[in-house]
Design a protein around this motif. Structure first.
Motif, short mmCIF file in Angstrom:
data_model
loop_
_atom_site.label_atom_id
_atom_site.label_comp_id
_atom_site.label_asym_id
_atom_site.label_seq_id
_atom_site.Cartn_x
_atom_site.Cartn_y
_atom_site.Cartn_z
N SER A 1 -13.04 4.03 7.99
CA SER A 1 -12.40 2.59 7.71
C SER A 1 -12.26 1.78 8.82
O SER A 1 -12.81 0.69 8.99
CB SER A 1 -11.07 2.97 6.89
OG SER A 1 -10.36 1.74 6.78
N ASP B 1 -15.42 -1.41 0.54
CA ASP B 1 -14.73 -1.20 -0.71
C ASP B 1 -14.34 -2.62 -1.34
O ASP B 1 -14.09 -2.68 -2.49
CB ASP B 1 -13.59 -0.17 -0.63
CG ASP B 1 -14.14 1.37 -0.54
OD1 ASP B 1 -15.30 1.55 -1.14
OD2 ASP B 1 -13.52 1.78 0.36
N VAL C 1 -9.50 -1.54 -5.00
CA VAL C 1 -9.99 -0.88 -3.64
C VAL C 1 -9.71 0.36 -3.57
O VAL C 1 -10.49 1.19 -3.10
CB VAL C 1 -9.31 -1.73 -2.38
CG1 VAL C 1 -9.52 -1.16 -1.18
CG2 VAL C 1 -9.87 -3.31 -2.66
N PRO D 1 -9.52 3.42 2.07
CA PRO D 1 -10.40 2.40 1.77
C PRO D 1 -11.19 1.94 2.90
O PRO D 1 -10.43 1.80 4.04
CB PRO D 1 -9.45 1.33 1.01
CG PRO D 1 -8.34 2.31 0.55
CD PRO D 1 -8.17 3.37 1.55
N ALA E 1 -12.44 3.87 -3.57
CA ALA E 1 -12.74 4.48 -2.03
C ALA E 1 -12.41 6.05 -2.71
O ALA E 1 -13.07 7.05 -2.11
CB ALA E 1 -11.33 4.37 -1.24
#
Length: 467
Positions: free
Chosen positions: A439, A340, A318, A336, A322
């Protein structure tokens, strides 16, 4: 005792008053001292403080050998290796001894012959604790020669008789004399080899090529096994199980907090000087929750378990996904997003075993776990009524696009037109750099979608949330 002041001969050792302890006495002594000093016994072992570690302490205080019984990825081998820290930093052996002979009571013929020739002038060697640990992964092709020893044809060719003990090339267990020997996946060891291990632990009799010698080895034995192996690949013979003093059950982390601590401590560092990586707490919780849901999933076989290594690998992927986006978009901040999470399909596939019921595909199972994890974590932060203002905006025709390749500033630019979103972001401490906002926005929108408050469309490689 410093290196320069350590006795160099047996005579000097006697004069110093040094007392040789058995390995179990030595471990007990050092364990007691560490407990009194409040020292951490097993650094890096998380989640076992109230379960496994007290049982290990009891076994060592009782002078019992140990077998760790648990699924894969439960730190069994790591704990075994960390037991080395309960040995003295250095101990003396007869110089050149292959099996770490006690200077006062050597058990090998070579050691006894040396003392017979040189007496108190026999030279010593001080070996570090790391050299007193031996480890072997049990496989069906292991022979008794690997563990115990074999006649060395080179020594026979030099003129020694086969009946001469000096012709023996010692195996791993004798070479770990006065130390700790760990055998992993014990049920995979052939039963006749287990009998040989039992003889070493109980009878002290070692027989090599018909030549029987008496080796009173001083070895602390640690074994590991997976419960599945008892029926699938082999079993531990009853006399050997009876000889091992403590059978200790290991387990996976009970909480996502412990899972996150392990993920953080075990992940490989991403050393990119021009990138600033930070992972929101809710994303850590989502990754950890995926593993916890997998351990309860009916789609996944639970016989062999879902290792903590799944969490670590997923967490790394992950972050890497990112980072790849940030590099491509020339952004410095790496944070992240929920989008992702698709990267964990590669890291999780192969690490889980599906139940052979129906024609379900691995990637569909993993996506189901991701959705369940986001939904669960979202529910810990929000109640549906908190986001009514946000949902009302979508009911008036608002829609928001997201994607794992969208620049972070595009999320920031959409904030002003989405009423109620800023308040939700504040609750998640999502303010700060644009990447963190991006995010947080994705997490909130996906949470609303999974709660059936928003619809989700895939349009030209992007994701659109609408009412």
């Amino acid at each position: 005792m410093t290196i320069t002041t350590r006795p160099r001969t047996i005579g000097e050792l006697r004069d110093s008053g040094y007392k040789v302890l058995s390995v179990k006495e030595e471990m007990r002594k050092n364990l007691i001292q560490k407990i009194r000093d409040g020292e951490e016994l097993f650094p890096g072992i998380i989640g076992y403080e109230d379960t496994v570690i007290p049982q290990i302490e009891n076994a060592i205080l009782s002078g019992q050998d140990i077998i760790f019984l648990g699924e894969r990825g439960q730190a069994k081998t790591r704990i075994a290796r960390s037991l080395v820290n309960l040995l003295d930093e250095y101990v003396p052996i007869i110089a050149g001894s292959e099996i770490n002979d006690d200077p006062y009571q050597p058990i090998s013929k070579a050691g006894r012959d040396k003392i017979a020739e040189f007496g108190d002038r026999t030279e010593l060697e001080w070996i570090p604790r790391e050299r007193r640990y031996g480890e072997k992964l049990a496989t069906p092709d292991i022979t008794i020669s690997d563990l115990v020893g074999e006649v060395d044809p080179v020594r026979v060719a030099e003129g020694r008789y086969l009946s001469d003990e000096l012709t023996i090339h010692y195996g791993m267990i004798p070479r770990t004399n006065r130390g700790i020997f760990c055998i992993n996946e014990l049920p995979d060891l052939a039963e006749r080899i287990q009998v040989g291990l039992l003889n070493i632990m109980e009878e002290r009799d070692v027989q090599i090529r018909g030549y029987k010698i008496r080796l009173p080895l001083d070895v602390y034995v640690v074994a590991s096994a997976n419960p599945e192996d008892y029926t699938n690949r082999g079993r531990i013979i009853t006399p050997l199980k009876d000889r091992v003093g403590s059978e200790i059950r290991t387990h996976y982390p009970y909480t996502t907090e412990h899972e996150i601590l392990i993920m953080e401590s075990e992940k490989s560092p991403l050393l990119l000087e021009d990138l600033d990586v930070s992972v929101p707490q809710f994303m850590k919780e989502v990754v950890a929750e995926v593993t916890h849901l997998a351990r309860r999933s009916n789609d996944i076989s639970q016989r062999s378990g879902v290792s903590v290594r799944v969490s670590v690998s997923n967490y790394e992927n992950v972050i890497s996904n990112a980072s790849r986006r940030a590099i491509r978009l020339k952004e410095r901040q790496v944070v992240p997003r929920v989008s992702d999470m698709e990267a964990i399909i590669a890291s999780m596939s192969g690490k889980i075993e599906l139940d052979a019921v129906g024609d379900i595909k691995e990637d569909r199972v993993i996506q189901k776990l991701i959705n369940g994890a986001v939904l669960s974590v979202f529910g810990q932060y929000f109640e549906a009524r908190e986001l009514e203002q946000l949902v009302a905006g979508f009911e008036r025709g608002l829609n928001v696009q997201v994607g794992d390749d969208m620049p972070s500033m595009e999320y920031v630019n959409q904030l002003s037109k989405v009423g109620g979103l800023s308040k939700a972001i504040d609750k998640l401490n999502g303010r700060g750099n644009p990447a963190t906002i991006a995010s947080t926005v994705e997490f909130i929108l996906e949470g609303l979608h999974l709660n059936r408050r928003l619809n989700k469309d895939h349009v030209s490689g992007k994701i659109r949330y609408r009412r």
